[in-house]
Write a protein that holds these residues in place. Structure first.
Motif: not given
Length: 288
Positions: A222-241
């Protein structure tokens, strides 16, 4: 003797033709009864806390087994209708051609690629993308304006590229931070991990781009992006064999002759014996 020889020769040829027809019929029969995964929705979005329902429709399953798994995990979620892991949350239902997996109380960490697989030599499988959204804010306040987008499914070695935009900037620069599974991500020259941030002129937006040039299995999460006001947005990344196998075949086995053949001196009786052995082999194959 010549009559017997010719007769056995014709019998051998006839039996070989019959065997070819039997093999052809078996191939056609196998093709007709081969399992097939039929079309069903492959992109699903649910809210956190709800039950995720993924359906896999299979034709001609026969005695084969259906396995549900998360594409990034080695262990299955279920085998047949029996849960294998997380038994308190996983349930599989089988009705006719439909195999449905239910995942209870889903969370953003459950987002990713799921796989319906048939246990057969053809390695038939179908991939489904599950997205789990955070519970919406019901307080009536304005939701943070922050968004993240980018690569969600890659194979090992392929690049991961994510972009985060926010309009709620207090401090600049370095107004956006990246995290993976709770750990802060920093640029890494040896792994070619780069983060480029800056303000988009005239838009009031601040953007940050995260790039991982050569992904590894450990980059799944799970990748999370956070700004200076601590608001966040998430995205899940799957790395497959990569689903491929490089089979290296060994050298061929050779044998050396011990001199010139003396077949011209063999008796007709030996030839008849060889033909009779061939007929016997053909009959055995037909009876398989």
């Amino acid at each position: 003797m010549k009559f017997a020889y010719d007769f056995l020769t014709q019998c051998a040829v006839l039996l070989l033709h019959c065997y070819s027809l039997v093999i052809y019929a078996r191939v056609l029969s196998d093709d007709v009864s081969s399992p097939r995964i039929l079309p069903t929705p492959t992109n699903l979005t649910v809210a956190a806390g709800d039950v995720a329902k993924i359906e896999c429709k299979i034709q001609n399953l026969g005695g084969r087994t259906v396995v549900w798994r998360r594409a990034s995990e080695p262990n299955p979620l279920s085998i047949g209708t029996m849960p294998y892991t997380e038994k308190h949350r996983i349930r599989v239902q089988h009705r006719g051609q439909l195999w449905t997996i239910y995942i209870g109380n889903v969370q953003p960490a459950d987002s990713g690629v799921y796989e319906c697989q048939i246990s057969s030599k053809e390695n038939l499988r179908k991939l489904f993308m599950l997205r789990v959204n955070d519970v919406a804010d019901t307080s009536g306040t304005m939701k943070p304006t922050i968004h993240v987008r980018g690569t969600e499914v890659v194979e090992v070695g392929q690049p991961i590229r994510l972009e985060c935009n926010t309009s709620r900037i207090v401090d600049s620069p370095q107004a956006l931070d990246w995290f993976r599974n709770g750990d802060k991500i920093r640029p890494n020259f040896s792994r070619k991990v780069t983060i480029k941030s800056g303000e988009l002129r005239g838009t009031g937006l601040f953007t940050s781009r995260l790039e991982i040039e050569h992904s590894q299995k450990s980059d799944t999460g799970m990748y999370l992006c956070r700004n200076a006001e601590e608001d966040v947005a998430r995205i899940y990344v799957d790395v497959l064999n990569t689903y491929s196998s490089n089979v290296k075949r060994g050298g061929s086995l050779s044998s050396e002759g011990s001199g010139s053949s003396k077949g011209s001196g063999s008796s007709p009786m030996c030839s008849v014996c060889q033909l009779w052995a061939l007929v016997t082999v053909c009959l055995s194959l037909l009876l398989l």
